[in-house]
Design a protein around this motif. Structure first.
Motif, PDB file in Angstrom:
ATOM      1  N   LYS A 297       0.821  -1.216   0.000  1.00  0.00           N
ATOM      2  CA  LYS A 297       0.000   0.000   0.000  1.00  0.00           C
ATOM      3  C   LYS A 297       0.854   1.266   0.000  1.00  0.00           C
ATOM      4  O   LYS A 297       0.488   2.291  -0.565  1.00  0.00           O
ATOM      5  N   ASN A 298       2.011   1.192   0.657  1.00  0.00           N
ATOM      6  CA  ASN A 298       2.899   2.362   0.724  1.00  0.00           C
ATOM      7  C   ASN A 298       3.555   2.673  -0.618  1.00  0.00           C
ATOM      8  O   ASN A 298       4.131   3.735  -0.798  1.00  0.00           O
ATOM      9  N   GLU A 299       3.483   1.714  -1.525  1.00  0.00           N
ATOM     10  CA  GLU A 299       4.097   1.892  -2.854  1.00  0.00           C
ATOM     11  C   GLU A 299       3.050   2.267  -3.903  1.00  0.00           C
ATOM     12  O   GLU A 299       3.329   2.237  -5.093  1.00  0.00           O
ATOM     13  N   LEU A 300       1.839   2.580  -3.429  1.00  0.00           N
ATOM     14  CA  LEU A 300       0.750   2.878  -4.351  1.00  0.00           C
ATOM     15  C   LEU A 300       0.301   4.321  -4.154  1.00  0.00           C
ATOM     16  O   LEU A 300      -0.012   4.731  -3.043  1.00  0.00           O
ATOM     17  N   GLN A 301       0.337   5.097  -5.243  1.00  0.00           N
ATOM     18  CA  GLN A 301      -0.103   6.496  -5.155  1.00  0.00           C
ATOM     19  C   GLN A 301      -1.313   6.707  -6.055  1.00  0.00           C
ATOM     20  O   GLN A 301      -1.326   6.256  -7.192  1.00  0.00           O
ATOM     21  N   ILE A 302      -2.280   7.407  -5.505  1.00  0.00           N
ATOM     22  CA  ILE A 302      -3.459   7.744  -6.292  1.00  0.00           C
ATOM     23  C   ILE A 302      -3.647   9.244  -6.189  1.00  0.00           C
ATOM     24  O   ILE A 302      -3.690   9.799  -5.091  1.00  0.00           O
ATOM     25  N   GLU A 303      -3.697   9.891  -7.349  1.00  0.00           N
ATOM     26  CA  GLU A 303      -3.881  11.343  -7.367  1.00  0.00           C
ATOM     27  C   GLU A 303      -5.077  11.657  -8.259  1.00  0.00           C
ATOM     28  O   GLU A 303      -5.297  10.965  -9.260  1.00  0.00           O
TER      29      GLU A 303
ATOM     30  N   ARG B 223      -4.818   9.510 -11.526  1.00  0.00           N
ATOM     31  CA  ARG B 223      -3.537   8.895 -11.841  1.00  0.00           C
ATOM     32  C   ARG B 223      -3.231   7.818 -10.798  1.00  0.00           C
ATOM     33  O   ARG B 223      -3.326   8.058  -9.599  1.00  0.00           O
TER      34      ARG B 223
ATOM     35  N   SER C 140      -0.215   5.251  -9.749  1.00  0.00           N
ATOM     36  CA  SER C 140       1.170   4.888 -10.008  1.00  0.00           C
ATOM     37  C   SER C 140       1.727   4.128  -8.821  1.00  0.00           C
ATOM     38  O   SER C 140       1.196   4.191  -7.713  1.00  0.00           O
ATOM     39  N   GLY C 141       2.784   3.420  -9.074  1.00  0.00           N
ATOM     40  CA  GLY C 141       3.381   2.644  -7.990  1.00  0.00           C
ATOM     41  C   GLY C 141       4.413   1.670  -8.492  1.00  0.00           C
ATOM     42  O   GLY C 141       4.911   1.786  -9.613  1.00  0.00           O
TER      43      GLY C 141
ATOM     44  N   ASP D  23       2.438   3.474 -14.083  1.00  0.00           N
ATOM     45  CA  ASP D  23       1.946   4.848 -13.994  1.00  0.00           C
ATOM     46  C   ASP D  23       0.873   4.999 -15.061  1.00  0.00           C
ATOM     47  O   ASP D  23       1.154   4.917 -16.245  1.00  0.00           O
TER      48      ASP D  23
END
Lengths: 141, 131
Positions: free
Chosen positions: A61-67, A74, A76-77, A100
């Motif tokens: 989860k710490n390697e997953l970004q949602i913007e 977006r 990415s991870g 991404d």
């Protein structure tokens, strides 16, 4: 589409057919950065709002970004393997690396109110439609 | 070093010799298998499968893993745009009798199933020291 059959196979089949029928549909109006980028995305309507369901097994989860910005989202991870370095590989099918992807929904969404859930390797994004997009009921005098 | 970009992997459908009575599709989980001195480890990707809906069994030296997805979660969702389909997972592997079949451990986390198959005592590598 809400299959309410008692036969689980019939319900499953109805769901699989419904998913097939919207495969690469033009609803997105070319709003994805090309079909086929990782991760693959399914988009559903739920009442007035939308749900995006994305299979991302084995992601930290710490390697997953949602913007989210305006109508773009977006994701990415990074997907990494932490296998024993001394192990000898017999079969290697899982793919690892960085991803991404940005999708743009063809309507206004309430980017601040998007909710994300990651469970059992599946990411679900609950995307509310912008208030300005919601249909108004017109009262007849 | 630039990071490798993750490629899309299309789900592989299970093809059986017999035709099933219902045309429901099932998928083959993407799998890694590796071996250490102590054990054989099988790692399978089964997104959407919970601990309660997975079955692992060994019968006649065949390891079978089956996972069911909870498609009732899709009730009330109307597909607009799709890129993949969903279905139950299953896959089988022939394993040698060198495996301690009673000692198999299974863990499911974030849609990834890890099975550790410990090697039987006689199958473990012995290091022979040269005097």
């Amino acid at each position: 589409m809400s299959p309410s059959f008692n036969d689980p196979f019939a319900a499953m089949l109805a769901l699989q057919r419904a998913l097939d029928s919207r495969l690469e549909s033009d609803w997105m109006e070319g709003g994805t950065a090309g079909f086929g980028g990782y991760p693959l995305i399914n988009i559903f309507q739920q009442g007035d709002d939308f749900v995006a369901i994305i299979e991302l097994p084995g992601i930290d989860k710490n390697e997953l970004q949602i913007e989210a910005k305006e109508s773009a989202i977006r994701i990415s991870g990074k997907k990494t393997a932490n296998y024993d370095k001394n192990a000898s590989m017999h079969r290697r099918e899982r793919l690892f690396g960085a991803f991404d992807r940005t999708i743009s929904l063809p309507l206004q969404i309430d980017a601040d109110a998007i909710r994300a859930e990651y469970r059992e390797g599946v990411l679900a994004l609950f995307i509310p439609r912008a208030a300005s997009e919601k249909p108004r009921t017109i009262r007849i005098n | 070093m630039t990071e490798q970009e993750l490629q899309v992997q299309q789900k592989r459908e299970i093809e059986t010799k017999q035709e099933s009575t219902v045309p429901v599709r099932s998928f083959m989980p993407v799998t890694d298998i590796f071996e250490t001195d102590q054990a054989l480890t099988v790692v399978l990707e089964m997104p959407g499968v919970s601990k309660e809906s997975v079955e692992v069994g060994v019968e006649s030296d065949v390891l079978t893993i089956a996972g069911r997805i909870d498609f009732s979660k899709y009730n009330g969702l109307q597909p607009l745009y799709t890129e993949y389909n969903i279905g139950n997972y299953s896959r089988s592997f022939q394993i040698s009798s060198k495996i301690e079949q009673d000692g198999i451990k299974a863990e499911l986390k974030d849609g990834v199933m890890t099975l550790v198959l410990p090697k039987a005592e006689k199958a473990k590598l012995r290091r022979i020291s040269v005097s």
